[in-house]
Scaffold this motif. Structure first.
Motif, mmCIF file in Angstrom:
data_model
loop_
_atom_site.group_PDB
_atom_site.id
_atom_site.type_symbol
_atom_site.label_atom_id
_atom_site.label_comp_id
_atom_site.label_asym_id
_atom_site.label_seq_id
_atom_site.Cartn_x
_atom_site.Cartn_y
_atom_site.Cartn_z
ATOM 1 N N TYR A 180 -18.876 -20.124 45.637
ATOM 2 C CA TYR A 180 -20.311 -20.151 45.943
ATOM 3 C C TYR A 180 -21.074 -21.096 45.034
ATOM 4 N N ILE A 181 -20.607 -21.175 43.759
ATOM 5 C CA ILE A 181 -21.256 -22.133 42.852
ATOM 6 C C ILE A 181 -21.040 -23.546 43.369
ATOM 7 N N VAL A 182 -19.788 -23.829 43.774
ATOM 8 C CA VAL A 182 -19.497 -25.174 44.287
ATOM 9 C C VAL A 182 -20.333 -25.456 45.531
ATOM 10 N N LEU A 231 -28.995 -20.759 54.865
ATOM 11 C CA LEU A 231 -28.292 -19.663 55.531
ATOM 12 C C LEU A 231 -28.069 -19.976 57.010
ATOM 13 N N LEU A 232 -29.070 -20.562 57.650
ATOM 14 C CA LEU A 232 -28.951 -20.845 59.081
ATOM 15 C C LEU A 232 -28.046 -22.027 59.352
ATOM 16 N N LEU A 233 -27.888 -22.948 58.395
ATOM 17 C CA LEU A 233 -27.262 -24.229 58.718
ATOM 18 C C LEU A 233 -25.890 -24.450 58.091
ATOM 19 N N ALA A 246 -16.655 -18.832 53.457
ATOM 20 C CA ALA A 246 -16.357 -18.889 52.033
ATOM 21 C C ALA A 246 -15.164 -19.793 51.767
ATOM 22 N N SER A 247 -15.390 -21.088 51.817
ATOM 23 C CA SER A 247 -14.319 -22.017 51.464
ATOM 24 C C SER A 247 -14.950 -23.156 50.672
ATOM 25 N N ILE A 248 -14.139 -23.771 49.823
ATOM 26 C CA ILE A 248 -14.663 -24.872 49.028
ATOM 27 C C ILE A 248 -14.635 -26.140 49.875
ATOM 28 N N PRO A 249 -15.767 -26.776 50.089
ATOM 29 C CA PRO A 249 -15.799 -27.956 50.948
ATOM 30 C C PRO A 249 -15.011 -29.110 50.324
ATOM 31 N N THR A 250 -14.212 -29.797 51.149
ATOM 32 C CA THR A 250 -13.538 -30.989 50.657
ATOM 33 C C THR A 250 -14.076 -32.216 51.365
ATOM 34 N N SER A 251 -14.764 -32.037 52.458
ATOM 35 C CA SER A 251 -15.322 -33.162 53.197
ATOM 36 C C SER A 251 -16.795 -32.886 53.446
ATOM 37 N N ILE A 252 -17.520 -33.944 53.707
ATOM 38 C CA ILE A 252 -18.951 -33.796 53.892
ATOM 39 C C ILE A 252 -19.256 -33.075 55.210
ATOM 40 N N ASP A 282 -17.600 -30.376 56.141
ATOM 41 C CA ASP A 282 -17.128 -28.996 56.061
ATOM 42 C C ASP A 282 -18.271 -27.990 56.045
ATOM 43 N N VAL A 283 -17.898 -26.755 56.415
ATOM 44 C CA VAL A 283 -18.845 -25.666 56.234
ATOM 45 C C VAL A 283 -18.665 -25.097 54.831
ATOM 46 N N GLY A 284 -19.563 -24.243 54.405
ATOM 47 C CA GLY A 284 -19.472 -23.671 53.072
ATOM 48 C C GLY A 284 -20.342 -22.440 52.976
#
Lengths: 301, 381
Positions: B134-136, B303-305, B310-316, B318-320
Motif C-alpha cells: 500500500y505504501i508503494v 478509490l474509484l479509479l 493489492a499488488s505492487i505495480p510494475t507497469s504504468i 497496472d492496477v494497485g
C-alpha cells in the motif's frame, strides 16, 4: 507594459526560436491546466443532462436499483443537516480558538496551538473518518456509541471545519487595524469590551468568509462519511442510533457511480453537477463577501 | 504587580507594531476615569473628589481604587483564561486525532514492529499484515500525479504572470481558485465516466504500441482503471493548488530584477526562465510540498479509479491500492477483527505521519516566504 517592445532585431536565430518556443510552451501548459478543470463541468453536464429537472431536486430516489427513478432530495436534505451540525460545533469553537490565537499570539502555547491547528488542516480525510468512527460511531470500547448516524458524521465534519474557521478568524482579526484596538484600550475599555464591541464587529465579514470556506471544504467530503454515516435513501426521523443515517450528495454520487447501471451513472453525473454548482455558488458568495467588505472598508477610509 | 502584568499582555497583543507599544502600555496601566465611572460601586473621578473632600476620604478612595484596579486585573485574567480554553479545544482535537490512531493501532504496532513497514503480505485470515504494497501504491499515485501536475502548473503560472493579456489574469486565477474547491468525488466520477474510457481505448494501447515495444514499464492490459488513471486525476486536482502558490511567489519577484535582466539584453523568455524562475525556487518547492501533501491523502478519486487490487505495480498500466483507498474500502469489514482493524489504522498512522511531516515542512517554508499568511487551500476528501 514595457516588455512588449523588445529589441528583437539583432538576436541570433537560436535565441529568437528559443524565445518563441518557451513562450509557446507556457501557453500550451496553461491550456493543459485549464482544460481538464472545465472539462469536468462540461462532462458532468453532458452526461447528466438527461436526468436534470426541477423534480430531480425535490424527489426521493426510488425504483430498482434504488435511485434509477426519482431524484436527490435525500442527499440535499442530508447534506444540509450535516452542514448545520458541523457548523454548530465548529463555529463557536473555531471562533473562540481564533480569538485566543489573536489575543495571546506571542505566547509559546499560542504558537504551538497555531502550528497544531495548521497541521490539522493537512490531516487526510480518511484519518478524520477513522477518528470520527472511534469517537462517535463505534459500539465497543470508549466513545459515544451513536452508530452510523447523521450526528456522528456532522460532528466529524465539524472536526474538519474547526482548524479552518480558527485560522481564518485569526487572520480576519489581525486585519483589523491595530490603532482601533489600541485606541479602545487607551480609553480604558476592558479586553472583553474590545473583543465584543470592536474586534468581532470589525472582523465579522472575515469570520463569515471563514465559516463559508469551512462549509465549502466539508460539503464534498465523502471519506469521513463512509466511516461515520454511510447513506440513507430516505430522510431519517432521528439523527442518532441505527436508523440515524442521513443521505448525502457526495455519498450519493459515490454509490451511484460504483453501480454498473448506466442509468445510475446518468443520475450520478447530474448529482455531481448539482454539487459542483452549489460549491461554485458558495465560492462566488465568499468572493462577493470579501470584495464587498474591501469596498466598504475603502469607502470608510 | 498589576502594572507589569498589564504591560506584559499589552506587548503580547501588539502584533509586530512595536512603535505603539510604549505609550500604550503606560496609558492602559492606569485605570481610566471612563471605565471607573462606568463600573458600579467605584469612586468618582479624582479631580472632583480632591476639591470636595478631605485627606482622609482621599486615602479611602485610594484604597478603593486599588481594589477596583485589582478587580479589573482579575477580570482581565479571567477573560484571558476563558480565551485559553478555546485554544485548548484545538490542542485537544489534535491530541484526539493522534491519540485515537495510536491507541487503536497499538496491537498491530506491538505485534509486527518495524517489519510492518516492509512486509508485503496482507492476509487477514492468517493474521499477517504488512504495509509495503500500500505504501508503494500510494507513492506511485502521488508520483504520477506530481510528475503530471508540477510542470504544467509551473509553466501555466509563468504564462499567467508574464505572457497572458491582463484581462485574462484575474479571470483565470479566480477560476483556478474556484475549481480547486470542486469535491474530489466529482473528480472521481469524472475519471470513471471520461478518463477511464479514454485511457482504455486511446492512451494505453498507444503507449503499449510505442514506448511499450522497448520498455515493459509501459506495457500491460489496457483496462483504463489503474495507477495511471488515478495519478492523472489526482494530478488534475493538484494543478490549481501548485499553480496558485507558485503564482503568489512569482508576483513577489522584485521589479528591479526583471528590469536588470532586460537591461542586460535578455529576451523575454530568457528573463522568465533564467531570471524569474530561479528566483522563486523556494516558493515552488513549498508549493510542490503542499501538492504532495494534498495528493498523498487523496481518497475518493483514487478509490474509484485505481482498481483496488493489492499488488505492487510494475507497469504504468497496472492496477494497485493506496493506503487511503484501502481504509475507505475495507475498514467497515475490518472492525470485527481487532488485529485486522489495528493493522489498517497503523497504515492510516503512517499516512498521518507522512502528511504531518510534509505539511510542517511546506508550512515553514511558505511562512518564511509569505510572511504569516497561510498559502494555498485546504481540503481533500
Amino acid at each position: 507594459m514595457a516588455e512588449n517592445v523588445l529589441p528583437e532585431k539583432g538576436l541570433s536565430l537560436y535565441r529568437k526560436v528559443r524565445n518563441a518556443l518557451l513562450g509557446a510552451l507556457t501557453a500550451v501548459a496553461f491550456v493543459l491546466a485549464v482544460t481538464p478543470l472545465l472539462a469536468i463541468i462540461y462532462v458532468a453536464y453532458d452526461r447528466g443532462k438527461a436526468a436534470l429537472s426541477l423534480s430531480f431536486l425535490t424527489t426521493l430516489p426510488g425504483g430498482f436499483p434504488v435511485g434509477i427513478e426519482g431524484g436527490i432530495a435525500n442527499g440535499i436534505v442530508g447534506s444540509l443537516i450535516l452542514i448545520v451540525i458541523a457548523s454548530l460545533l465548529s463555529v463557536p469553537v473555531g471562533v473562540w480558538a481564533g480569538l485566543y490565537l489573536w489575543d495571546q499570539s506571542h505566547t509559546p502555547l499560542a504558537k504551538a496551538t497555531r502550528l497544531l491547528s495548521d497541521l490539522l488542516l493537512g490531516v487526510p480525510s480518511v484519518i478524520w473518518g477513522v477518528v470520527g468512527f472511534y469517537v462517535f460511531s463505534t459500539n465497543t470500547g470508549y466513545g459515544f456509541h451513536w452508530g452510523f448516524s447523521g450526528l456522528a458524521a456532522g460532528l466529524t465534519l465539524g472536526f474538519i471545519m474547526i482548524p479552518i474557521v480558527t485560522r481564518v478568524t485569526e487572520q480576519a482579526l489581525r486585519d483589523v487595524p491595530r490603532s482601533y484596538i489600541e485606541g479602545a484600550l487607551a480609553l480604558g475599555a476592558s479586553r472583553f469590551q474590545v473583543v465584543r464591541g470592536l474586534a468581532i464587529p470589525a472582523a465579522i465579514t472575515g469570520i463569515g468568509t471563514g465559516i463559508l470556506l469551512g462549509v465549502l471544504n466539508v460539503l464534498g467530503q465523502t471519506a469521513p462519511l463512509i466511516f461515520t454515516n454511510y447513506y440513507n435513501t430516505g430522510i431519517p426521523k432521528n439523527l442518532v442510533g441505527s436508523n440515524g443515517s442521513v443521505g448525502d450528495l457526495a455519498m450519493q454520487i459515490f454509490i451511484y457511480i460504483h453501480e454498473p447501471s448506466k442509468g445510475l451513472h446518468v443520475k450520478a453525473m447530474a448529482a455531481a453537477l448539482v454539487l459542483t454548482l452549489i460549491v461554485l455558488l458558495l465560492d462566488m458568495g465568499i468572493r462577493l463577501l470579501a470584495w464587498g467588505s474591501r469596498k466598504y472598508a475603502q469607502r470608510m477610509g | 504587580m498589576g502594572v507589569t502584568l498589564e504591560s506584559d499582555t499589552e506587548s503580547n497583543m501588539n502584533e509586530g507594531q512595536t512603535l505603539a507599544k510604549e505609550p500604550l502600555s503606560t496609558l492602559s496601566a492606569v485605570p481610566s476615569p471612563t471605565l471607573l465611572a462606568s463600573s458600579p460601586g467605584l469612586p468618582p473621578n479624582p479631580p472632583d473628589s480632591t476639591s470636595e473632600q478631605g485627606s482622609k476620604t482621599k486615602s479611602v478612595l485610594r484604597d478603593l481604587r486599588k481594589v477596583s484596579t485589582q478587580r479589573i486585573h482579575r477580570s482581565e485574567r479571567i477573560f484571558q483564561g476563558t480565551l485559553l480554553v478555546g485554544g485548548l479545544f484545538v490542542l485537544a482535537l489534535f491530541a484526539t486525532v493522534l491519540g485515537v490512531s495510536l491507541v487503536e493501532a497499538w496491537p498491530s504496532i506491538t505485534k509486527f514492529g518495524w517489519s510492518f513497514l516492509w512486509t508485503s503480505t496482507w492476509n487477514p485470515h492468517r493474521h499477517i499484515f504488512g504495509a509495503w504494497t500500500y505504501i508503494v501504491g500510494t507513492f506511485w499515485v502521488t508520483g504520477i500525479a506530481l510528475l503530471f501536475a508540477i510542470p504544467i502548473a509551473i509553466l501555466s503560472s509563468l504564462f499567467l504572470s508574464d505572457y497572458s493579456p491582463k484581462w485574462l489574469v484575474g479571470a483565470v486565477s479566480t477560476l483556478m481558485e474556484m475549481l480547486a474547491g470542486i469535491p474530489s468525488i466529482v473528480f472521481g466520477a469524472f475519471g470513471i465516466i471520461f478518463m477511464v474510457p479514454l485511457l482504455r481505448d486511446q492512451v494505453e494501447p498507444f503507449l503499449a504500441n510505442t514506448l511499450g515495444r522497448h520498455w515493459d514499464f509501459f506495457n500491460g492490459d489496457a483496462m483504463g482503471y489503474g495507477i495511471l488513471a488515478a495519478g492523472l486525476v489526482v494530478g488534475i486536482m493538484v494543478i490549481p493548488l501548485v499553480a496558485t502558490v507558485t503564482r503568489d511567489s512569482l508576483v513577489m519577484v522584485p521589479r528591479e530584477t526583471v528590469e536588470a535582466s532586460y537591461a542586460l539584453g535578455s529576451t523575454k523568455a530568457e528573463m522568465v526562465f533564467f531570471v524569474k524562475l530561479p528566483a522563486v525556487v523556494p516558493g515552488i518547492i513549498g508549493s510542490v510540498i503542499l501538492g504532495f501533501g494534498r495528493a498523498i491523502g487523496e481518497t475518493m478519486a483514487v478509490l474509484l479509479l485505481i482498481g483496488n487490487q493489492a499488488s505492487i505495480p510494475t507497469s504504468i498500466q497496472d492496477v494497485g491500492y493506496t493506503i487511503s483507498s484501502l481504509l475507505a474500502n475495507t475498514f467497515t469489514y475490518a472492525v470485527i477483527d481487532p488485529l485486522y482493524s489495528a493493522a489498517e489504522i497503523e497504515l492510516g498512522l503512517i499516512l498521518l505521519v507522512i502528511s504531518l511531516v510534509v505539511n510542517t515542512l511546506g508550512r515553514e517554508l511558505l511562512m518564511k516566504l509569505m510572511g504569516g499568511r497561510l498559502a494555498g487551500s485546504v481540503g481533500g476528501g
